[in-house]
Each structure stands twice: as C-alpha cells, then as structure tokens.
Design an enzyme around this catalytic site. Sequence first.
Site, short mmCIF file in Angstrom:
data_model
loop_
_atom_site.label_atom_id
_atom_site.label_comp_id
_atom_site.label_asym_id
_atom_site.label_seq_id
_atom_site.Cartn_x
_atom_site.Cartn_y
_atom_site.Cartn_z
N HIS A 583 -45.75 17.65 -36.86
CA HIS A 583 -45.15 17.31 -35.58
C HIS A 583 -43.86 18.05 -35.30
CE1 HIS A 583 -47.29 13.15 -36.17
NE2 HIS A 583 -48.13 14.10 -35.84
N HIS A 626 -47.08 10.27 -33.18
CA HIS A 626 -47.75 11.56 -33.24
C HIS A 626 -47.57 12.14 -31.84
CE1 HIS A 626 -50.04 10.44 -37.01
NE2 HIS A 626 -49.51 9.29 -36.64
C1 LIG Z 1 -53.25 19.70 -38.62
C2 LIG Z 1 -52.62 18.95 -37.48
C3 LIG Z 1 -52.83 17.58 -37.36
C4 LIG Z 1 -52.24 16.87 -36.32
N1 LIG Z 1 -52.55 15.55 -36.14
C5 LIG Z 1 -52.13 14.92 -35.00
C6 LIG Z 1 -52.59 13.63 -34.68
O1 LIG Z 1 -53.40 13.03 -35.38
N2 LIG Z 1 -52.11 13.05 -33.55
C7 LIG Z 1 -51.22 13.69 -32.74
O2 LIG Z 1 -50.79 13.10 -31.75
N3 LIG Z 1 -50.77 14.91 -33.04
C8 LIG Z 1 -51.23 15.55 -34.12
N4 LIG Z 1 -50.83 16.82 -34.37
C9 LIG Z 1 -49.85 17.42 -33.46
C10 LIG Z 1 -50.44 17.81 -32.11
O3 LIG Z 1 -51.73 18.34 -32.26
C11 LIG Z 1 -49.50 18.82 -31.47
O4 LIG Z 1 -48.23 18.24 -31.39
C12 LIG Z 1 -49.96 19.21 -30.08
O5 LIG Z 1 -51.26 19.76 -30.09
C13 LIG Z 1 -48.98 20.21 -29.51
O6 LIG Z 1 -49.41 20.54 -28.21
P1 LIG Z 1 -48.84 21.87 -27.56
O7 LIG Z 1 -49.49 22.00 -26.23
O8 LIG Z 1 -47.37 21.83 -27.65
O9 LIG Z 1 -49.30 23.03 -28.54
P2 LIG Z 1 -50.74 23.41 -29.11
O10 LIG Z 1 -51.72 22.33 -28.85
O11 LIG Z 1 -50.57 23.82 -30.54
O12 LIG Z 1 -51.17 24.66 -28.24
C14 LIG Z 1 -50.47 25.87 -28.24
C15 LIG Z 1 -51.47 26.95 -27.88
O13 LIG Z 1 -50.77 28.13 -27.49
C16 LIG Z 1 -51.41 29.24 -28.07
N5 LIG Z 1 -50.43 30.30 -28.18
C17 LIG Z 1 -49.32 30.35 -28.93
N6 LIG Z 1 -48.68 31.51 -28.75
C18 LIG Z 1 -49.39 32.21 -27.85
C19 LIG Z 1 -49.23 33.49 -27.24
N7 LIG Z 1 -48.21 34.29 -27.55
N8 LIG Z 1 -50.17 33.89 -26.36
C20 LIG Z 1 -51.22 33.10 -26.02
N9 LIG Z 1 -51.41 31.88 -26.60
C21 LIG Z 1 -50.51 31.46 -27.48
C22 LIG Z 1 -51.90 28.73 -29.40
O14 LIG Z 1 -52.91 29.56 -29.93
C23 LIG Z 1 -52.37 27.34 -29.04
O15 LIG Z 1 -53.70 27.33 -28.62
C24 LIG Z 1 -51.39 17.54 -35.41
C25 LIG Z 1 -51.19 18.91 -35.53
C26 LIG Z 1 -51.80 19.62 -36.56
C27 LIG Z 1 -51.57 21.10 -36.65
#
Ligand SMILES: Cc1cc2nc3c(=O)[nH]c(=O)nc-3n(C[C@H](O)[C@H](O)[C@H](O)COP(=O)(O)OP(=O)(O)OC[C@H]3O[C@@H](n4cnc5c(N)ncnc54)[C@H](O)[C@@H]3O)c2cc1C
Length: 701
Positions: A583, A626
């Site tokens: 997180h 989470h």
């Molecule tokens: C193993 C794991 C288990 C987890 N378990 C939970 C859970 O059970 N419950 C929960 O609430 N949260 C959980 N989390 C946390 C949650 O998944 C994340 O906090 C959330 O997905 C973040 O959302 P986001 O949109 O910020 O980023 P993300 O969902 O990570 O998306 C970011 C995206 O941007 C893309 N990206 C990055 N840089 C670039 C670039 N330069 N050009 C183009 N694309 C790019 C990436 O490839 C990715 O697809 C977990 C995370 C992980 C890794």
Amino acid sequence: MLSTELLALTLAALAAANPVFASTHPHEYRNVHNHGVYPISPRNYITPETKRDSYDYIIAGGGLAGLVLASRLTDDGKTTVLVLEAGDTGDDEKDKINHPGLTYFTSLLGTKYDYAYKTVEQAGAGGRSINWPRGKILGGSSAVNGMYLVRPNSGEIDAWHDLIADSSNKAYADFWTWDKLYESMKKSENFAPPTDDAQKTAGMKYKTDSHGTSGRLHATFPAYFVPMSSAWLPTLEAAGIPSSEDAYSGNNLGGFFSTMAINPTNWTRSYAKSAYIDSLPPRDNLHILANAAVTKILFADNVQDGNQVASGVQFAKDKDDTPQTVSAAKEVILAGGAVGSPQMLLVSGVGPKDVLDSANIPVKVNLPGVGQHLQDHLATGISWSTTADTQGTIYDSGSDFSKSDEFLSFVNSGTSYVNGSFLFDGDANFANLLKEAKDILGDNTKLEPLIPSKDSDVVAGYKAIYQAYVDKVLPSSGLVEILFSINSAGRITIQAALQTPLSQGRLTVNSASIFDAPVLDPQYFSHPADVVVLRQALKHIRQLATFSPLKELVGDEVSPGKDVQSDADFETYVRNSVSTEFHPGCTCAMLPKEKGGVVDASMKVYGTANLRVIDGSVFPLSMSAHLMAPIYGMAERAAEFILNPPSTSTGSSTTTSGGTQTTTTNNDTKGGKNAAVSVSGGRAVWVALASVAAGAFLCAF
Ligand SMILES: Cc1cc2nc3c(=O)[nH]c(=O)nc-3n(C[C@H](O)[C@H](O)[C@H](O)COP(=O)(O)OP(=O)(O)OC[C@H]3O[C@@H](n4cnc5c(N)ncnc54)[C@H](O)[C@@H]3O)c2cc1C
Ligand SMILES: *[C@@H]1O[C@H](CO)[C@@H](O)[C@H](O)[C@H]1NC(C)=O
Ligand SMILES: *[C@@H]1O[C@H](CO)[C@@H](O)[C@H](O)[C@H]1NC(C)=O
Ligand SMILES: *[C@@H]1O[C@H](CO)[C@@H](O)[C@H](O)[C@H]1NC(C)=O
C-alpha cells in the site's frame, strides 16, 4: 462457536450437503479456458497505427484509477480519451486473474505482469531490500491484488481534508471529506450479500445501507469459506476485540470479514478492467493502447499565466522502441500509481531540482514535493502449524470441489483494525507513546534526521502530516490491521500490518528513462514509534492463539518461535521479517504547495495548467484501509469534477489553486510533435527484477 464436528466434515460431505458447492455454471466458465463461447473481446483496444493524433484526455496508466476515469469520462459518448498502459492486456492470463483463489497459488507476481521493484536497502528493516510488486497490466495492481475492499476511518479522511482545506481552492477541497468520499465509494460498488453458506461458516456482519448497489465494481464475499473461518470473530471477541457491526460507514475498528472485489454471478475477480471497461459495449470515443509506456509528458512552447501547458505525451513499447507522440486537446492525466506517476513527472522535468540535476534531466517545473512523503503499510506475522484444513490443503487435494468456481473464490478476508489503547493495554500507556511522538515533533534535532529532504516546503509538509497523525488519526484510528491468513497448507498465520506510519521516505530517479526503475527509499522504521507499534501487535497476536476456538486449531508456533520473548526480541524479529502490505502512497501528495504538495485539491499539478495526477499517489497521509476502495471513490469523484467543475464555469474552467490562477485550456496545443525527443539509454529493469519470488504473496492481501 466453532464445532469440531464441522471441521471434521470431509469436503466431499460438504459438497454433497450443500448445493452451493456443486458448481452452478462450470460449463460457461470452462469455455474461457477453451477460448470458446465467450470471445476474448478486444474492448476498445487499438494499435499504435490506429490511434488518432489527438484526444481530449490522455490517461497515462491503465490501472485502477486510470480505467475508472477512462470509463466515466467517456460515458457521454463524445469526450475522447486515450489510455496508454505500459503493461499487456492480461488477456492471455484470464484464468489466473479471474479465479480469486488462484491469486495465492498461481500468482502473476514475479511474471512480466509485475514491475517487481525492490526498495533500496532499509537500515531500519535489517538492511534488506524489500520486494515491491506493482501490477504492470491493464487493470494495474487491481488485476493482481488480494481483492480486499476495506474503507478507512472517517477521521483519517477528514484529516486529509484539513491538510488541504487552507488552500484557497475550497470548492475542490470540500470533496475530500469522509462524507463525500463515502458517497463516491458507494457509487463505485455493486454490493451483494454473502451466500447462506458463507454466512453460516464465517458469521460475518454487514449493513447493506452502507454499500452501493448500482456501481460498476462488484463487491461481495467469497462463495465458500474454509471451515476454520468460523474461529475468527469468536477468537477476537475472547481476546477483547469486539466484532464490528458495520466496518463500512466510517468506523472500521473491531473484527470483521472484508468485502471482496468479486463478481457473484460467476465468482470471478472484479477489477478495474472487468468492472469499468469489459462490462460496457465498446465505445468509439475510448481508445486503449496496451504495451505503451509513457516515456515523457510533452509541454507546449507557450506558458499560460506562468503555468506549463501539457500538450501531449510520448510513449514507447520498450527501451528499444522509437517513441511516438500523441496530443491532448484538454488534459494529460497521470494514473501510473504510487511509483509510476511520480516517475513520469520526474523524467519529464517536474520535480525537485536537486534530483533532476543529478539525473541530468532539464528542469521544467521545480516542484520539491514530487516523490516525497512516501508512506507504506508494513506487515509481519506469527505462524502456527495446524492439522485442520486450510485453503492450501483443499487446493492441494485435487478433488473436484477444489476445482469448483465456489472453492476458487475463497480468499483470506478475516480482518480487524485495532486502536492504540488495545495495543498498549490501556489508554495511559498509549498516551505515553503519543506524548513521545509529540515530543519528537517538537524537537528539531530529533526530527530533522527523519525527513528525507532539506527543502523547507517538504519539511513543512512532513511536519503537517505528522501533526495530523498525532492529533487526529492515532488517537482514534486503527494503528494496526490484524489479518487471518489461512491459505497455506498445514499452517495458520495471523498477520499484523502497520496502518499509520510516522516514517516517511521518498522516491527519486537516477535516469531520464522511464524504463529504468526509480529509486525507492521508504525509510522503513526511521521513526521509532513504528517498530514499537508492530511489536505490540505481535505480542497480542501470540496471545490470540491462547483463546478458544483458535486454541483448538493451532499446534506449535513455527514462526518466530518461542525464542522470541522480550520486547527487544520482538522488535528484532519485526525489523528482520516485515514486508510491504502493498500500500505505498503519498508520492504526489495533495498538500498546499508550500507544504511540499504536488497536486492541489483539484488534483492539478502545481505549476501546470492542465496536468493532473489521479491515483493512489495523491493521498497526503496513510490510512487504515487497503487502498483500492478509497482510490475507486477518488477516481469516481475526479471524473465528475473534471467534466463538471464545481466553480462557475463557462467552457474553459477557471480555478484557483494555492493562491495561483490556473486556466484549463481547450486549445489543441501543438507543441507535442516538435518537442518529441527520442529516449535512449537505460535498460528494462523489470526484466532483471522479474525473478522476485512469486511465493512471497502466499500470506497476503
Ligand atoms: C500484490 C498486491 C496486493 C494488493 N492487495 C490489495 C488488496 O487486497 N486490497 C486493496 O485495496 N489493495 C490492494 N493492493 C493495493 C492496490 O491494488 C493499489 O493500491 C491500487 O491498485 C493502486 O491503484 P492505482 O490506480 O494508484 O495504481 P495501479 O492500479 O497500480 O495502476 C497503475 C498503472 O499505471 C501503469 N503505468 C505506470 N507507469 C506507466 C507509464 N509510464 N506509462 C504507462 N502506464 C504506466 C501501470 O502499469 C499500472 O497498470 C495490493 C497491491 C499489490 C501490488
Ligand atoms: C479502542 O478499542 C476498544 C476495543 O478494543 C474500544 O473499547 C475503545 O472504545 C476504543 N477506543 C477508542 C478511543 O476508540
Ligand atoms: C462473469 O460475469 C460477468 C457478468 O456479470 C461477465 O461480463 C463476465 O464475462 C463473466 N466472466 C467470466 C470469466 O465468465
Ligand atoms: C488558444 O490559443 C490562442 C493562440 O495561441 C490564444 O490566443 C487563446 O487565448 C487560447 N485560448 C485559450 C482558451 O487559452
């Protein structure tokens, strides 16, 4: 109470006794394997050749927040959006993504769908480099995560509001209150109550009123619960942790079973892609390009009211690919997550001057807060042997039931958030810890070494966040999450995860290439309170095993074992065993600019006219949840105010941020193509890091 008879029941008997275990639609599901009846629909996918030259909005990152935005911004059928996602679609791994339970057994972590980052060596955590998985796939981390949908405590979100409220951007700041986020989190979800069988085994409590039922993301409980799940709530109660009646309306203290991002119509994972893209018919105004990493944000030659105008982006498949350019008529929105978004800003010249200088990146906007204020949840636990069935035992059995959709929907979800008075065995002891924390805040000689920047804005932000924790968060929130992990064969683990860290680190880059991993230094346990809080949690967790009904299920403690007894022993164990709860956040914090903020309350990057960050990097402080539920809510809200700005607006919206006037232009700026520069140098770091053990996920979230 748990009946031993129930545990003794064989799975075959369970399956026969309850029709829920007979797979209700194995046929349809199996067709996915066969590439049969359900075609793999290329929803809105395009190729670099079929993309247009310009879109209203370019979303950099097709992860959790990025796909919510893409979906909502194109609901009108007119607004044009291009999503650029660095990772692949994931369509080749549908089965592993879709079955919730396979998250533990055939995880995509460590594969090409995972950035598999590592932190720099953490002095506070035994000198170890800690694995930092992040989804590199359409859907982002929501495609590979543990599916817990948990909501924070109301005080935490109100503390966030208070941190940004003194900026003059009141109309936007007022979106970031508990009441408003609660509304948005409800909007995002389609909640279904548990099956009778799940209810009977787990005994979960919930209030339907606290949930949304018409959102795009499915939220429910697994169809089936491993029998020992029955032990969770009664054991917590015996140990003095009351069961929560409703953890979803602003008070998450106490024991409960988390709702999960699971679609109950076929027991598949519900994630940003399936919920927000695949569920809709393809749209002409939404284009999604996978395998396209944004290598650089492009800025127009003209500056507006002193603010840089983002004209588009450059993207490439990998380091060897020639970057291409695409223009944004209205805005560029970064949704790369807690690592990707600050990295995109830094390689584009938006960030702290010293960091940019040392990486030879020309400064476009000197913004000291980019990558700072990094906060994360840290987890460790205690394990016992068991002869009772766990998810792992059943999975390993290879029985028909172990292959059913219902069984494969099981994921760990027993949890609880516990406060300081519980952890420190009384309000008085906890008051001492709070007082020590406040003393450090008031003592610059102790404080300064904890802050990973000398910049006065960032220092002020560190102090403001710290103050918010000690005054508004720690006194009432869950400092620690306690989780019931029963997915390994022969083993029961109870984990403790720090929720409200006082340690802050930072993310920097040492290369101008997006394909080089950024430098991740969370400074784990730099603040002395954090290790003490986790130590206390572990002591309580060991006690849990002395209460029935858990007592009857556990054998010997296998980790850390009886050698660990004193506070010092526990602290050493904590330092040497913690891993991330996945997180990380706060690396593009929403704070006033003079407090090291990166975005204002409208999520616009300071010093720019039309560049926003909308994802898990913008929370100014960590929270007891989470992160996915609050990010879904945040992205829902942002899509609303992007399309309908709250201020009196006429065509182009004028908003005030941190005292500066910024104007969102509708001009189709042309700087993009001219500014295109080929990115060279660097190497694809995730290839080198891809060897991270997938098994690390076995006890996880
Ligand atoms: C193993 C794991 C288990 C987890 N378990 C939970 C859970 O059970 N419950 C929960 O609430 N949260 C959980 N989390 C946390 C949650 O998944 C994340 O906090 C959330 O997905 C973040 O959302 P986001 O949109 O910020 O980023 P993300 O969902 O990570 O998306 C970011 C995206 O941007 C893309 N990206 C990055 N840089 C670039 C670039 N330069 N050009 C183009 N694309 C790019 C990436 O490839 C990715 O697809 C977990 C995370 C992980 C890794
Ligand atoms: C802390 O949690 C306990 C239950 O463990 C509860 O009785 C108490 O009211 C809580 N205190 C605060 C300040 O929330
Ligand atoms: C699951 O059901 C949803 C409808 O709610 C459907 O869109 C999706 O394709 C199904 N998934 C699988 C793998 O069958
Ligand atoms: C659009 O660009 C033109 C020419 O650069 C400029 O005169 C005009 O003010 C711009 N409009 C807006 C809304 O910024």
